[in-house]
Design a protein around this motif. Structure first.
Motif, PDB file in Angstrom:
ATOM      1  N   LEU A 162       0.780  -1.172   0.016  1.00 18.74           N
ATOM      2  CA  LEU A 162       0.089   0.137  -0.119  1.00 18.74           C
ATOM      3  C   LEU A 162       0.851   1.322  -0.193  1.00 18.74           C
ATOM      4  CD1 LEU A 162      -2.717  -1.068   2.457  1.00 18.74           C
ATOM      5  CD2 LEU A 162      -2.947  -0.552   0.050  1.00 18.74           C
ATOM      6  N   GLY A 163       1.970   1.291   0.773  1.00 20.59           N
ATOM      7  CA  GLY A 163       2.617   2.336   0.747  1.00 20.59           C
ATOM      8  C   GLY A 163       3.491   2.713  -0.503  1.00 20.59           C
ATOM      9  N   ALA A 164       3.895   1.731  -1.323  1.00 20.40           N
ATOM     10  CA  ALA A 164       4.321   1.858  -2.643  1.00 20.40           C
ATOM     11  C   ALA A 164       3.649   2.167  -3.733  1.00 20.40           C
ATOM     12  CB  ALA A 164       5.013   0.446  -3.143  1.00 20.40           C
ATOM     13  N   VAL A 165       2.255   1.847  -3.513  1.00 22.15           N
ATOM     14  CA  VAL A 165       1.313   2.438  -4.546  1.00 22.15           C
ATOM     15  C   VAL A 165       1.088   3.635  -4.382  1.00 22.15           C
ATOM     16  CG1 VAL A 165      -1.285   1.920  -5.115  1.00 22.15           C
ATOM     17  CG2 VAL A 165       0.108  -0.036  -4.850  1.00 22.15           C
ATOM     18  N   HIS A 166       0.806   4.222  -3.026  1.00 20.42           N
ATOM     19  CA  HIS A 166       0.315   5.428  -2.464  1.00 20.42           C
ATOM     20  C   HIS A 166       1.617   6.408  -2.190  1.00 20.42           C
ATOM     21  CE1 HIS A 166      -3.932   4.716  -2.268  1.00 20.42           C
ATOM     22  NE2 HIS A 166      -3.424   3.387  -1.923  1.00 20.42           N
ATOM     23  N   ALA A 167       2.828   6.227  -2.750  1.00 19.84           N
ATOM     24  CA  ALA A 167       3.826   6.786  -2.581  1.00 19.84           C
ATOM     25  C   ALA A 167       3.628   7.982  -3.625  1.00 19.84           C
ATOM     26  CB  ALA A 167       5.204   6.317  -2.953  1.00 19.84           C
ATOM     27  N   TYR A 168       3.802   9.158  -2.884  1.00 23.60           N
ATOM     28  CA  TYR A 168       3.470  10.491  -3.799  1.00 23.60           C
ATOM     29  C   TYR A 168       4.864  11.187  -3.844  1.00 23.60           C
ATOM     30  CZ  TYR A 168       0.391  14.059  -5.870  1.00 23.60           C
ATOM     31  OH  TYR A 168      -0.277  14.894  -6.736  1.00 23.60           O
ATOM     32  N   ALA A 169       5.203  11.409  -4.902  1.00 26.29           N
ATOM     33  CA  ALA A 169       6.418  12.214  -5.234  1.00 26.29           C
ATOM     34  C   ALA A 169       6.241  13.031  -6.458  1.00 26.29           C
ATOM     35  CB  ALA A 169       7.514  11.528  -5.256  1.00 26.29           C
ATOM     36  N   PRO A 170       5.955  14.402  -6.331  1.00 26.39           N
ATOM     37  CA  PRO A 170       6.168  15.308  -7.479  1.00 26.39           C
ATOM     38  C   PRO A 170       7.573  15.362  -8.126  1.00 26.39           C
ATOM     39  CG  PRO A 170       5.237  16.568  -5.499  1.00 26.39           C
ATOM     40  CD  PRO A 170       5.887  15.033  -5.163  1.00 26.39           C
ATOM     41  N   ARG A 171       7.694  15.520  -9.464  1.00 25.66           N
ATOM     42  CA  ARG A 171       8.792  15.767  -9.943  1.00 25.66           C
ATOM     43  C   ARG A 171       9.701  16.743  -9.587  1.00 25.66           C
ATOM     44  NH1 ARG A 171       7.633  15.627 -14.891  1.00 25.66           N
ATOM     45  NH2 ARG A 171       6.809  13.727 -14.207  1.00 25.66           N
ATOM     46  N   PRO A 172      11.085  16.628  -9.159  1.00 30.51           N
ATOM     47  CA  PRO A 172      11.495  15.283  -9.197  1.00 30.51           C
ATOM     48  C   PRO A 172      11.182  14.512  -7.967  1.00 30.51           C
ATOM     49  CG  PRO A 172      13.186  16.953  -8.419  1.00 30.51           C
ATOM     50  CD  PRO A 172      12.032  17.596  -8.959  1.00 30.51           C
ATOM     51  N   SER A 173      11.594  13.217  -7.449  1.00 31.72           N
ATOM     52  CA  SER A 173      11.409  12.850  -6.412  1.00 31.72           C
ATOM     53  C   SER A 173      11.432  13.566  -5.260  1.00 31.72           C
ATOM     54  CB  SER A 173      11.956  11.302  -6.187  1.00 31.72           C
ATOM     55  OG  SER A 173      13.386  11.763  -5.907  1.00 31.72           O
ATOM     56  N   LEU A 174      10.550  13.095  -4.312  1.00 33.50           N
ATOM     57  CA  LEU A 174      10.382  14.075  -3.046  1.00 33.50           C
ATOM     58  C   LEU A 174      12.225  13.911  -2.307  1.00 33.50           C
ATOM     59  CD1 LEU A 174       8.149  14.961  -1.408  1.00 33.50           C
ATOM     60  CD2 LEU A 174       8.501  13.079   0.110  1.00 33.50           C
ATOM     61  N   LYS A 175      12.861  12.947  -2.417  1.00 28.94           N
ATOM     62  CA  LYS A 175      14.381  13.187  -1.988  1.00 28.94           C
ATOM     63  C   LYS A 175      15.039  14.072  -2.959  1.00 28.94           C
ATOM     64  CE  LYS A 175      13.557   8.372  -1.023  1.00 28.94           C
ATOM     65  NZ  LYS A 175      13.898   6.994  -1.598  1.00 28.94           N
ATOM     66  N   LYS A 176      15.002  14.070  -4.143  1.00 32.41           N
ATOM     67  CA  LYS A 176      15.890  14.948  -5.036  1.00 32.41           C
ATOM     68  C   LYS A 176      15.013  16.525  -4.634  1.00 32.41           C
ATOM     69  CE  LYS A 176      16.450  11.681  -8.695  1.00 32.41           C
ATOM     70  NZ  LYS A 176      16.166  11.260 -10.279  1.00 32.41           N
TER      71      LYS A 176
END
Lengths: 113, 543
Positions: B69-83
């Motif tokens: 569920l966490g993988a499906v609902h991972a939300y990251a605008p471009r670029p990714s949240l970490k980037k």
């Protein structure tokens, strides 16, 4: 007869799209329908259905809406045009796969007789 | 069966979903499922406890479901949240740490830093409401910076107002950003061994904002006191360190949350549109700035003409000038092109015979600071008999005896001053500007002239005027000729010490030393010594 998880894993999306294509359903209903229709060959881990449903929804193959049922919120799923196309594509893929397996198995049986 | 009986399992299953709204939806859906299974189990004869346990058991491995569920609902605008977090950290450092290895570097790095922060906050803005607000404030902050660049020439007050507004917006966007990030990492904070110092970061930024605003309002950013500079620098440095540390901790926390972030196509278009909109505003401003600041000021080469006077005429003019008390070394070194302007000048004694009250004032006066400076009004009469005065000034410019001279024509009758060179008018006085360009001495007409006046003393405290950005101004002076109550004329030649060239992007002085913090093209101080330059001795080509 229970099917191995690996064999069932790749088919789950196809099964889900197929049952939803007939009518709008909610999660528990989908599981029960698949169980009944497959005569309990497919018995999904119920929790793993929802990531699949949500994934299909995010891909645009399904769209969801909420209703009130039995005093609580219930989420129904409906197949989209894209979902129908995806269903057809997966059906063809499955048919190709199953025919190929059948031909190979048929060849093995012929050799054994 | 109430929802709270399934609270624990639902919390666990949905714990990996970042967005609160999605977490709520999935929770409701799973609750409905559990209740359906529970009711089915009751219907087949199980007791409540067993029916509940079986319903949970039928979900399968909870950790696997949570992960999926966490993988499906991972939300990251471009670029990714970490980037996005890395871009935020990079942008913040770049916009906060002002380094200048070349002219304009500070402004360029600040601009890029703010832009990086803008893009990163835009990418984060989808995560929650506070981050969305942070993005809105950051946009407003960015536009204010652009406006500040445009209104620099409007004057000190406008600059100060917009600078304070910009600081407020920067502070507000940072606070909302911290609040939004705190919400983002909230699910993982308790399980993380390393804490994020949000409170310390907020306090540090509040202190930094307060101190900086105080100094900007009080000193307009130009602080001469070393102690105060050390305080300001220390506060800013500590704040930068704490804020960067906080951002890094947040980034690590999100990284270690083991989410797989997806990229959504729609965000690509939105990011591209936002950047295009920003460029659509920035590019015209930059282009107009370049055009405006690189306009060619009207200039004319000043060249000492070769001999054009007959020796007898030259001698007569020189003798008449000497009669006013003008030093011999000045008169003997005036080029013919300057002497020619005194053709027909009156001898001081002849001038003294005139019933002009101001003749007694046409004396050589030495303001004298480090070098001797003089000014003298020389009486002239034109062919029609009109009387006028040509004011000659000179000053020694170096210990080798070099000096500068210039003069202005003043028509007593018309009460007007006609500068020999190009000048910009203000308050009916005249500003003469001399610049050096490609090794040549040029007389300049400024593109625009602005003045600052001291309200208390009603005296002019500074003059600002625009020049081409690649022009080195040697000197600038204004003439001020006034009639006093007793009808005596007062010649006042004010010298403007050359201050600082500016870069064309922001028009900031390169050195704030004596500029009083004004951000404008050139900033000049008034000096009490009176000398201005049109001509230099010895001429450069003879050195």
């Amino acid at each position: 007869m229970k099917i191995s998880k690996e064999l069932a894993k790749g088919s789950t999306g196809l099964l889900v799209l197929s049952v939803i294509s007939k009518t709008d359903m909610y999660g528990y209903q989908i599981i029960k329908t698949i169980e009944q229709t497959s005569e309990e060959v497919f018995s999904l881990n119920e929790g793993t259905l929802y990531p699949i449903l949500h994934s299909l929804e995010k891909e645009g193959c399904l769209e969801a809406y909420w209703c009130e049922a039995e005093g609580r919120k219930r989420k129904y799923y409906r197949i989209t045009a894209k979902g129908l196309g995806e269903l057809e594509s997966r059906k063809q893929e499955w048919n190709t796969f199953s025919n190929a397996v059948t031909r190979v198995l048929g060849g093995v049986e012929r050799a054994g007789t | 069966m109430q929802e709270h009986n399934f609270d624990e399992i639902l919390d666990f299953l949905c714990g990996g979903i970042i967005l609160k709204s999605e977490r709520e939806n999935v929770r409701n859906e799973l609750f409905d499922h559990l209740m359906c299974r529970y009711e089915t189990n009751l219907a087949v004869g199980m007791d409540e406890e067993t029916a509940r346990d079986e319903a949970i058991k039928n979900l399968g491995d909870a950790a696997t479901v949570r992960h999926q569920l966490g993988a499906v609902h991972a939300y990251a605008p471009r670029p990714s949240l970490k980037k996005a977090m890395n871009l935020l950290i990079f942008g913040y450092i770049l916009s906060s740490v002002h380094i200048e290895f070349f002219n304009g570097m500070k402004e360029i790095t600040t601009f890029i830093g703010v832009l990086c922060m803008l893009v990163s906050v835009f990418c984060l803005s989808k995560a929650n409401r506070n981050l969305k607000k942070a993005f809105a404030f950051k946009c407003a902050d960015y536009f204010t910076v652009i406006v500040i660049t445009a209104v620099q020439q409007w004057g000190f007050s406008f600059n100060l107002i917009f600078t304070v507004v910009d600081m407020l917006l920067t502070f507000a966007s940072l606070m909302l950003l911290l609040k939004g990030l705190a919400e983002l990492v909230n699910p993982f904070r308790e399980t993380s061994a390393k804490k994020v110092p949000f409170a310390a970061c907020v306090i540090s930024n509040v202190i930094s904002f307060t101190v900086t605003t105080y100094f900007v309002i009080l000193f307009n950013g130009a602080i001469d006191d070393l102690f105060l500079n050390v305080i300001l620098f220390s506060v800013l440095l500590v704040n930068i360190v704490i804020t960067v540390f906080t951002f890094v901790r947040v980034s690590r926390l999100l990284w270690n949350s083991d989410h797989e972030y997806k990229i959504e196509d729609s965000v690509k278009k939105k990011t591209a549109f936002a950047l295009a909109a920003l460029l659509a505003i920035v590019v015209p401003v930059a282009v107009s700035d370049c055009v405006f600041s690189t306009q060619k000021a009207k200039t004319e080469i000043y060249v000492a003409e070769r001999s054009i006077l007959e020796s007898a005429e030259r001698e007569e003019i020189c003798n008449n000038l000497l009669s006013y008390g003008i030093p011999g070394y000045v008169v003997s070194n005036l080029p013919d092109s300057e002497l020619e302007m005194y053709r027909g000048c009156l001898n001081a004694a002849e001038f003294a015979d005139e019933t002009w009250d101001f003749t007694t004032d046409t004396r050589v006066g030495y303001a004298g600071t480090d070098y001797s400076t003089g000014v003298c009004g020389v009486g002239l009469r034109d062919e029609d008999g009109n009387r006028f005065v040509r004011v000659l000034t000179w000053t020694q410019c170096n210990s080798e005896g070099g000096f500068f001279c210039s003069s202005v024509f003043w028509d007593y009758n018309e009460m007007q001053c006609f500068p020999l060179n190009y000048g910009g008018e203000y308050n009916d006085d005249f500003l003469l500007i001399l610049s050096e360009e490609n090794g040549r001495t040029m007389k300049n007409k400024p593109l625009a002239v602005y003045t600052d006046e001291d309200a208390l003393t009603d005296s002019m405290t500074g003059v600002r005027f625009q020049m081409k950005n690649d022009v080195t101004v040697i000197h600038a002076t204004n003439y001020n000729v006034t009639r006093q109550d007793d009808n005596r004329m007062n010649y006042n030649v004010q010298n403007y010490m050359k201050c600082f060239p500016v870069n064309f992007v922001t028009r900031l002085p390169l050195d704030y030393g004596n500029s009083a913090g004004y951000q404008n093209f050139f900033e000049y101080e008034i000096s009490s010594s009176g000398h201005q330059i049109v001509w230099e001795y010895p001429p450069k080509d003879n050195q």
